[in-house]
Design a protein around this motif. Structure first.
Motif, PDB file in Angstrom:
ATOM      1  N   ASP A   1       0.807  -1.208   0.108  1.00 22.38           N
ATOM      2  CA  ASP A   1      -0.035   0.114  -0.030  1.00 22.38           C
ATOM      3  C   ASP A   1       0.919   1.351   0.197  1.00 22.38           C
ATOM      4  OD1 ASP A   1      -2.311   1.490   0.017  1.00 22.38           O
ATOM      5  OD2 ASP A   1      -2.417   1.513   2.233  1.00 22.38           O
ATOM      6  N   CYS A   2       0.212   2.405  -0.516  1.00 19.95           N
ATOM      7  CA  CYS A   2       1.209   3.543  -0.509  1.00 19.95           C
ATOM      8  C   CYS A   2       0.068   4.761   0.301  1.00 19.95           C
ATOM      9  CB  CYS A   2       1.193   4.041  -1.831  1.00 19.95           C
ATOM     10  SG  CYS A   2      -0.233   4.332  -2.847  1.00 19.95           S
ATOM     11  N   PHE A   3       0.802   5.533   0.893  1.00 23.88           N
ATOM     12  CA  PHE A   3      -0.054   6.623   1.633  1.00 23.88           C
ATOM     13  C   PHE A   3      -0.459   7.723   0.772  1.00 23.88           C
ATOM     14  CE2 PHE A   3       3.535   5.078   4.739  1.00 23.88           C
ATOM     15  CZ  PHE A   3       2.675   4.345   5.612  1.00 23.88           C
ATOM     16  N   LEU A   4      -1.701   8.162   1.133  1.00 21.48           N
ATOM     17  CA  LEU A   4      -2.421   9.092   0.413  1.00 21.48           C
ATOM     18  C   LEU A   4      -2.121  10.303   1.124  1.00 21.48           C
ATOM     19  CD1 LEU A   4      -5.486   7.288  -0.350  1.00 21.48           C
ATOM     20  CD2 LEU A   4      -3.664   7.470  -1.726  1.00 21.48           C
ATOM     21  N   ALA A   5      -1.047  11.112   1.000  1.00 18.10           N
ATOM     22  CA  ALA A   5      -0.607  12.052   1.719  1.00 18.10           C
ATOM     23  C   ALA A   5      -1.342  13.460   1.431  1.00 18.10           C
ATOM     24  CB  ALA A   5       0.973  12.605   1.477  1.00 18.10           C
ATOM     25  N   GLU A   6      -1.935  13.869   2.455  1.00 18.97           N
ATOM     26  CA  GLU A   6      -2.718  15.261   2.306  1.00 18.97           C
ATOM     27  C   GLU A   6      -2.335  16.013   3.754  1.00 18.97           C
ATOM     28  OE1 GLU A   6      -6.824  14.628   2.545  1.00 18.97           O
ATOM     29  OE2 GLU A   6      -6.575  12.886   3.664  1.00 18.97           O
ATOM     30  N   SER A   7      -2.625  17.266   3.641  1.00 20.75           N
ATOM     31  CA  SER A   7      -2.551  18.172   4.846  1.00 20.75           C
ATOM     32  C   SER A   7      -3.612  17.807   5.823  1.00 20.75           C
ATOM     33  CB  SER A   7      -2.697  19.744   4.415  1.00 20.75           C
ATOM     34  OG  SER A   7      -2.235  20.314   5.482  1.00 20.75           O
ATOM     35  N   VAL A   8      -2.995  17.404   7.080  1.00 23.85           N
ATOM     36  CA  VAL A   8      -3.892  16.850   8.236  1.00 23.85           C
ATOM     37  C   VAL A   8      -3.824  17.559   9.390  1.00 23.85           C
ATOM     38  CG1 VAL A   8      -4.325  14.834   9.610  1.00 23.85           C
ATOM     39  CG2 VAL A   8      -3.676  14.663   7.306  1.00 23.85           C
TER      40      VAL A   8
ATOM     41  N   ASP B   1       3.614  20.272   7.595  1.00 22.90           N
ATOM     42  CA  ASP B   1       3.534  20.316   5.949  1.00 22.90           C
ATOM     43  C   ASP B   1       3.779  21.752   5.958  1.00 22.90           C
ATOM     44  OD1 ASP B   1       2.651  20.342   3.431  1.00 22.90           O
ATOM     45  OD2 ASP B   1       0.575  20.035   4.132  1.00 22.90           O
ATOM     46  N   GLU B   2       4.720  22.253   4.948  1.00 17.27           N
ATOM     47  CA  GLU B   2       4.884  23.614   4.758  1.00 17.27           C
ATOM     48  C   GLU B   2       3.885  24.118   3.600  1.00 17.27           C
ATOM     49  OE1 GLU B   2       6.987  25.128   6.164  1.00 17.27           O
ATOM     50  OE2 GLU B   2       8.038  23.430   7.361  1.00 17.27           O
ATOM     51  N   GLU B   3       3.505  23.144   2.764  1.00 18.08           N
ATOM     52  CA  GLU B   3       2.257  23.405   1.975  1.00 18.08           C
ATOM     53  C   GLU B   3       0.856  22.829   1.960  1.00 18.08           C
ATOM     54  OE1 GLU B   3       4.259  23.166  -2.048  1.00 18.08           O
ATOM     55  OE2 GLU B   3       5.662  24.565  -1.709  1.00 18.08           O
ATOM     56  N   PRO B   4       0.026  23.272   2.806  1.00 14.69           N
ATOM     57  CA  PRO B   4      -0.918  22.593   3.193  1.00 14.69           C
ATOM     58  C   PRO B   4      -2.073  22.592   1.858  1.00 14.69           C
ATOM     59  CG  PRO B   4      -0.928  24.729   4.334  1.00 14.69           C
ATOM     60  CD  PRO B   4       0.224  24.456   3.798  1.00 14.69           C
ATOM     61  N   LYS B   5      -2.763  21.639   1.648  1.00  9.51           N
ATOM     62  CA  LYS B   5      -3.691  21.529   0.433  1.00  9.51           C
ATOM     63  C   LYS B   5      -5.037  21.668   0.821  1.00  9.51           C
ATOM     64  CE  LYS B   5      -0.545  18.351  -2.211  1.00  9.51           C
ATOM     65  NZ  LYS B   5      -0.372  17.186  -3.027  1.00  9.51           N
TER      66      LYS B   5
ATOM     67  N   ARG C   1      -5.755  17.241  25.845  1.00  6.59           N
ATOM     68  CA  ARG C   1      -5.161  18.277  25.788  1.00  6.59           C
ATOM     69  C   ARG C   1      -4.528  18.565  24.749  1.00  6.59           C
ATOM     70  NH1 ARG C   1      -1.764  16.907  31.688  1.00  6.59           N
ATOM     71  NH2 ARG C   1      -3.783  16.883  32.855  1.00  6.59           N
ATOM     72  N   LEU C   2      -5.172  19.558  23.924  1.00  3.43           N
ATOM     73  CA  LEU C   2      -4.758  19.848  22.538  1.00  3.43           C
ATOM     74  C   LEU C   2      -4.066  21.173  22.449  1.00  3.43           C
ATOM     75  CD1 LEU C   2      -8.042  18.523  20.769  1.00  3.43           C
ATOM     76  CD2 LEU C   2      -5.798  17.191  21.208  1.00  3.43           C
ATOM     77  N   ALA C   3      -3.086  21.200  21.720  1.00  8.09           N
ATOM     78  CA  ALA C   3      -2.473  22.661  21.558  1.00  8.09           C
ATOM     79  C   ALA C   3      -2.982  23.306  20.572  1.00  8.09           C
ATOM     80  CB  ALA C   3      -0.982  22.399  21.346  1.00  8.09           C
ATOM     81  N   PRO C   4      -3.324  24.689  20.869  1.00  8.70           N
ATOM     82  CA  PRO C   4      -3.925  25.633  20.030  1.00  8.70           C
ATOM     83  C   PRO C   4      -2.790  25.937  18.684  1.00  8.70           C
ATOM     84  CG  PRO C   4      -3.174  26.880  21.599  1.00  8.70           C
ATOM     85  CD  PRO C   4      -2.774  25.405  22.196  1.00  8.70           C
ATOM     86  N   GLN C   5      -3.650  26.150  17.739  1.00  9.03           N
ATOM     87  CA  GLN C   5      -2.866  26.567  16.393  1.00  9.03           C
ATOM     88  C   GLN C   5      -1.817  25.803  16.045  1.00  9.03           C
ATOM     89  OE1 GLN C   5      -1.451  30.854  17.179  1.00  9.03           O
ATOM     90  NE2 GLN C   5      -3.624  31.430  17.039  1.00  9.03           N
ATOM     91  N   LEU C   6      -2.054  24.366  15.914  1.00 11.78           N
ATOM     92  CA  LEU C   6      -1.109  23.254  15.876  1.00 11.78           C
ATOM     93  C   LEU C   6      -0.915  23.346  14.267  1.00 11.78           C
ATOM     94  CD1 LEU C   6       0.607  20.962  17.082  1.00 11.78           C
ATOM     95  CD2 LEU C   6      -1.212  19.391  16.400  1.00 11.78           C
ATOM     96  N   PRO C   7       0.442  23.170  14.043  1.00  6.61           N
ATOM     97  CA  PRO C   7       0.850  23.238  12.246  1.00  6.61           C
ATOM     98  C   PRO C   7       0.386  21.841  11.830  1.00  6.61           C
ATOM     99  CG  PRO C   7       2.575  23.820  13.685  1.00  6.61           C
ATOM    100  CD  PRO C   7       1.676  23.579  14.698  1.00  6.61           C
ATOM    101  N   PRO C   8      -0.364  22.131  10.680  1.00  7.04           N
ATOM    102  CA  PRO C   8      -0.771  20.717  10.038  1.00  7.04           C
ATOM    103  C   PRO C   8       0.249  19.869   9.503  1.00  7.04           C
ATOM    104  CG  PRO C   8      -0.799  22.507   8.445  1.00  7.04           C
ATOM    105  CD  PRO C   8      -0.591  23.173   9.845  1.00  7.04           C
ATOM    106  N   VAL C   9       0.237  18.690   9.419  1.00  6.21           N
ATOM    107  CA  VAL C   9       1.430  17.598   9.040  1.00  6.21           C
ATOM    108  C   VAL C   9       1.045  17.157   7.786  1.00  6.21           C
ATOM    109  CG1 VAL C   9       2.046  17.102  11.424  1.00  6.21           C
ATOM    110  CG2 VAL C   9       0.354  15.639  10.243  1.00  6.21           C
ATOM    111  N   LYS C  10       1.931  16.712   6.881  1.00  3.94           N
ATOM    112  CA  LYS C  10       1.490  15.937   5.507  1.00  3.94           C
ATOM    113  C   LYS C  10       1.629  14.462   5.833  1.00  3.94           C
ATOM    114  CE  LYS C  10       3.334  15.890   0.816  1.00  3.94           C
ATOM    115  NZ  LYS C  10       4.356  16.500  -0.151  1.00  3.94           N
TER     116      LYS C  10
END
Length: 846
Positions: free
Chosen positions: A540-547, A706-710, A573-582
């Motif tokens: 399988d391959c990962f379907l990468a997206e901004s998460v 993720d530097e370029e979120p989709k 306990r969720l941190a605010p303004q969390l950067p998205p990941v790819k």
């Protein structure tokens, strides 16, 4: 002998007979009288006076003579009747005492007479048989045989000798040799008479002889010894199967042929003549022979004997020729002789060290290799006791090995041996005992292998085997998971498609829309779980997206609460303004669920599980407890953290938790953390683990930012783009529900859809509609699968465009169709928007 009827006839004709002299006189003398009419009467009287006298006498005695003749005839008749009665009584007595049965039948097969032996043998009465036919008295098969033979006698008028069967009163079968003959009774009517002789015992004896003969033939055919019986002229009289097989013929083909016509050999023929003429047998061992009609067999070797068979007078009546091929044994013997010298050279130049010791374990032979390994010359080692060369720690074990050797046990072991320079070398010793022909121990033969390189390679081998075993386990799970995911995706395709169809058919304000939306969302989550199962396949391959990890946790809250025990407190306990990941959202959700379920198991029935998020920057010199990559990129990482208040782990257990199938649960699979490790590694991420016994554990997953979120995919139905023009699409799938949903989606986009149930039907439909816009082809189908159908479609039209659909992963499909110009792939289950996205490039290109 005059019959009684003739006597009665003479008595009735007595008056006629008394006048017979007058008739005799008239017919005999009248011509003489008439001839003498011209003679003198006196002369006639004188010449014929005796005639008149004879006539007078006839008249006087005629009737007396007649009476005398009649009396004489009557006496002869009485004597004949007495003789006949005596003969009949003698014949009857003979038949009764001889055991011969007799009978008489008319032309219709009805019994007219049966003899007393027949009555006694079959315990019957003539009154019961009289006037009856065989079909009334015997079983059908027996009666039919009797009647058939009777008719042959009547038709031919000749005597017939036959062997017939009958059933005894106790049900046993008896055999009879019967003589049947035609017969005329006193009135001249035709009959069939018969005499029968019991040959049952003869038949049994013949059968016993035949069984014995067949048994002997079977025994001779079963043996691998070749046997032949020849007449004095050396013709084959009997041949067993082994001999015929060797000659590549059947025994029947050889009977009657001459041995030396088949296999001419003057020397052998002279030996045969000698045995026949002298009557003395001969025997040969390993005698060479070449088949003249089979030169490809080359020289063969045989042990054979020739023995004469003599009659009572000592005259040779035939020869028994027995053979046993010894070619392979002879060739083996020659090969051994030829190889002895070669093996001597091999031992001397072998790459393995070779040592031969005597019964006292003193060295009697060494080859060049052992000299090099030990650093000694050959004459320095000859006569040296082996224990003197051993390390002190190995000598005690060596003594035990030598005791086993004397009992005939070979062994293999690793010892340290002292070289001439005082250093030690590890050698693998493979030793076997040597015994003489009487079983007395004479010493040992040992081969020595240098283990210096092997010791180093052994560690590498063990590591490789561990990885190979892990790979095989994961591959087995992958095959199972892939099959389940494929079938599951087909079902989800139907559920999602029907829900989407209902949403399009209902007005937007319908209250059912919300329920259908929940069905679609749940189906997509189920599809994500199915996708997760495909991860086990390794293809399988990962379907990468901004998460957004915070949003992912919120969406998964219900799943997590359902996975933990009821009394466990789940804290976020969720941190605010969390950067998205790819990342692949499905994979990350699966890793999160695995960590939460592990934490629940560790916490027991109560406790606290904390799920949190955060982010930090790692430098190249940063270290984690469980690094998954050789190097750490200098970048920002968002993390998901799962902490529990459970029992914790010691350091030894902590090193094993990511090994597949390692588990401390009673019914655990040992795959949860191994799967987490694989997912994180695939995302170029890291795992940190902190745990102490009694203080709980903390697992932290770090994922690159993720530097370029989709942008996320729009909701189904938010935008529709119909394709202009009337285009035809060939849809091929063996699942009717899937065909219906996919047809609706294609028709929604403006296509005309023609369907086929499998690959073979698809080819027929394609030939009738040869120019579709494209073919949407399922991969797994009965009769002809998608891959075979794809190949045949390209053979019919190299330019046809084909989109493959399947429940398997995209990576596997692309790998199978690499280099075949596949127009596209869409994984089940899919939505209308996803299908439009796959089709759009084809339509734009067209």
């Amino acid at each position: 002998m005059i019959p009684h009827s003739a006597f009665s006839f003479l008595f009735r004709m007595r008056r006629f007979l008394s006048a017979l002299p007058l008739f005799v006189f008239f017919f005999l003398l009248h011509p003489a009288v008439m001839a003498a009419a011209d003679a003198d009467p006196q002369q006639i009287y004188l010449d014929q006076y005796w005639v008149y006298f004879l006539v007078a006498a006839f008249f006087l005695v005629g009737q007396t003579v007649l009476i005398a003749v009649l009396i004489w005839c009557r006496q002869r008749t009485k004597r004949a009747e007495a003789a006949r009665r005596e003969t009949d009584e003698l014949l009857h007595s003979y038949l009764a005492s001889s055991g011969i049965i007799s009978w008489l039948k008319d032309v219709d097969g009805r019994y007219l007479f049966i003899s007393d032996p027949l009555k006694q043998r079959f315990q019957v009465r003539f009154e019961d048989w009289k006037g009856k036919t065989d079909s009334e008295l015997w079983p059908p098969a027996v009666a039919e045989e009797f009647r058939r033979n009777d008719l042959l006698v009547l038709e031919s008028g000749q005597r017939l000798e036959v062997i017939e069967t009958a059933f005894e009163p106790d049900g046993r079968v008896s055999w009879w040799k019967n003589s049947k003959f035609p017969f005329l009774d006193a009135s001249g009517k035709r009959c069939v008479g018969g005499l029968g002789f019991d040959i049952t015992e003869l038949k049994k004896a013949q059968q016993a002889v035949e069984d014995e003969r067949r048994l002997m033939a079977d025994i001779l055919d079963a043996t691998d010894v070749m046997l032949v019986y020849l007449d004095p002229r050396f013709n084959f009289v009997a041949v067993n199967k082994a001999y015929a097989d060797t000659c590549r013929m059947t025994p029947a083909e050889m009977i009657g042929k001459n041995h030396f016509s088949c296999y001419p050999n003057e020397e052998t023929e002279a030996i045969f003549r000698q045995v026949r003429d002298t009557g003395f047998p001969v025997f040969f061992k390993d005698k060479p022979f070449e088949f003249p009609d089979k030169p490809e067999r080359g020289v063969t070797y045989w042990d054979w004997s020739l023995s004469p068979i003599k009659d009572a007078a000592g005259v040779v009546q035939g020869l028994v020729f027995s053979l046993r091929e010894t070619t392979k044994y002879k060739l083996a013997e020659l090969a051994i002789q030829e190889s002895e010298e070669r093996y001597r050279r091999i031992l001397a130049t072998a790459l393995e060290g070779i040592v031969i010791t005597d019964r006292n374990y003193c060295i009697s032979y060494v080859n060049q290799r052992i000299n090099k390994l030990m650093g000694y010359e050959a004459d320095e080692l000859i006569g040296m006791p082996v224990p003197r060369l051993l390390h002190d720690d190995d000598r005690q074990d060596f003594s035990a090995k030598m005791a086993d050797r004397r009992r005939g046990e070979g062994d293999q072991y690793e010892y340290r041996y002292r070289r001439k320079d005082g250093s030690f070398i590890w050698l693998l010793t493979s030793a076997t005992p040597i015994f003489d022909g009487e079983g007395v121990f004479q010493g040992s033969f040992a081969m020595f292998t240098d283990l210096t390189g092997r010791k180093q390679a052994e560690a590498e081998r063990l590591e490789f085997e561990r990885k190979m075993m892990l790979s095989q386990k994961l591959e087995s799970l992958g095959v199972m998971a892939g099959g389940i995911a494929h079938d599951f995706n087909n079902l989800l395709m139907v559920i999602m498609g029907n829900a989407e169809l209902a949403r399009y058919e209902l007005p937007p304000e319908s209250p059912v829309q919300a329920h259908l939306r929940h069905i679609g969302e749940s189906s997509r989550r189920a599809a994500e779980i199915s996708q997760q199962m495909l991860t086990y396949t390794g293809k399988d391959c990962f379907l990468a997206e901004s998460v957004d990890c915070n949003k992912l946790i919120v969406e998964s809250e219900q799943l997590m609460r359902a996975a933990v025990a009821k009394n466990v407190n789940l804290v976020f306990r969720l941190a605010p303004q969390l950067p998205p990941v790819k990342a692949d959202k499905v994979q990350i959700r699966q890793a999160l669920m695995n960590l939460v379920m592990n934490a629940s198991e560790a916490s027991g029935d109560d406790g606290t599980i904390t799920v949190g998020t955060g982010w930090k920057t790692l430098g190249r010199n940063s270290r984690t407890d469980v690094p998954l990559n050789d190097a750490i990129d200098e970048a920002g990482y968002s993390f998901i953290e799962v902490a529990d208040s459970g029992c914790g782990m010691d350091r030894e257990m902590e090193t094993k938790i990511f090994d597949p199938f390692f588990t401390t649960k009673f019914i655990g699979r040992g795959l949860g953390l191994s799967e987490v490790q694989g997912i994180v590694r695939g995302h170029q991420g890291l795992i940190e683990v902190h745990s102490e016994p009694g203080k709980g554990s903390v697992f932290r997953i770090l994922l690159p930012v993720d530097e370029e979120p989709k942008m996320l995919e729009s909701e189904p139905g938010a935008q529709e783009l119909d394709f202009p023009g009337n285009k035809t699409v060939l849809l091929v799938d063996d699942e009717k529900d899937v065909r219906d949903i996919a047809s609706w989606m294609l028709e929604r986009m403006g296509f005309t859809v023609i369907t086929a149930n499998d690959g073979e039907e698809a080819l027929s439909v394609f030939k009738e509609n040869p120019d579709p816009a494209f073919v949407l082809l399922d991969l797994s189908m009965p009769r002809m699968n998608g891959e075979q159908c794809f190949r045949e479609l390209r053979r019919l039209d190299p330019s046809v465009r084909v989109i493959i659909t399947s429940g398997y992963s995209e990576r596997e499909i692309i790998g199978r169709f690499a280099g075949r110009s596949l127009s596209g792939y869409i994984q089940k289950p899919f939505t209308l928007s996803k299908l439009r996205e796959v089709i759009q490039p084809l339509y734009v290109d067209s």
